[in-house]
Scaffold this motif. Structure first.
Motif, PDB file in Angstrom:
ATOM      1  N   SER A  27     -17.607  11.795  35.443  1.00 49.21           N
ATOM      2  CA  SER A  27     -19.528  12.017  35.881  1.00 49.21           C
ATOM      3  C   SER A  27     -20.751  11.682  34.458  1.00 49.21           C
ATOM      4  O   SER A  27     -21.788  12.063  34.706  1.00 49.21           O
ATOM      5  N   TYR A  28     -19.750  10.977  33.708  1.00 46.16           N
ATOM      6  CA  TYR A  28     -20.785  10.676  33.002  1.00 46.16           C
ATOM      7  C   TYR A  28     -20.680   9.501  32.180  1.00 46.16           C
ATOM      8  O   TYR A  28     -19.601   8.368  32.684  1.00 46.16           O
ATOM      9  N   GLU A  55     -25.781  10.723  31.363  1.00 41.91           N
ATOM     10  CA  GLU A  55     -25.169  11.098  32.599  1.00 41.91           C
ATOM     11  C   GLU A  55     -25.134   9.827  32.959  1.00 41.91           C
ATOM     12  O   GLU A  55     -25.621   9.049  33.449  1.00 41.91           O
TER      13      GLU A  55
END
Length: 126
Positions: A27-28, A55
């Protein structure tokens, strides 16, 4: 144009839920850095770039508009480290022969995130 040349590496740290940490890392965005979580649950981060976390957008590219979220990522990661584990990430780099050089370190342990760089010199005791 000057280009930053940096290297980042980490110790390996055992995480409590390898799948949850994989999802967290996915997710990053870590720029060109690589990361991996083994089947045994050991997380490592490495590569030739500065350790800056953004992000990830839906297309997988970094969300530069949202800014750097390195500290938020590390705080989330702290909840996933096994008891008594320490995750140490270090970056060193330079831009030609310009001052200052880049040197920073993050240590995640006991639920907290520590940061160090070259910005605050201390006197040498005799």
């Amino acid at each position: 144009m000057a280009t930053l040349q940096a290297a980042t590496t980490s110790t390996g740290a055992i995480v409590s839920d390898p799948q949850a940490v994989r999802e967290l890392c996915e997710s990053y965005c870590f720029g060109t850095l690589d990361w991996g979580v083994t089947e045994e649950g050991e997380l490592t981060i490495w590569g030739y770039d500065d350790f800056e976390v953004y992000e990830a957008r839906e297309n997988g590219l970094p969300d530069y508009e949202g800014g750097i979220v390195t500290h938020e990522f590390l705080r989330e990661l702290a909840d996933h480290l096994e008891t008594d584990e320490e995750f140490d990430i270090q970056t060193a780099g330079f831009t030609k022969c310009r001052f200052p050089v880049l040197a920073k370190r993050y240590v995640v342990r006991d639920g907290e995130v520590l940061h160090a760089d070259l910005s605050s010199p201390n006197p040498i005791d005799e």
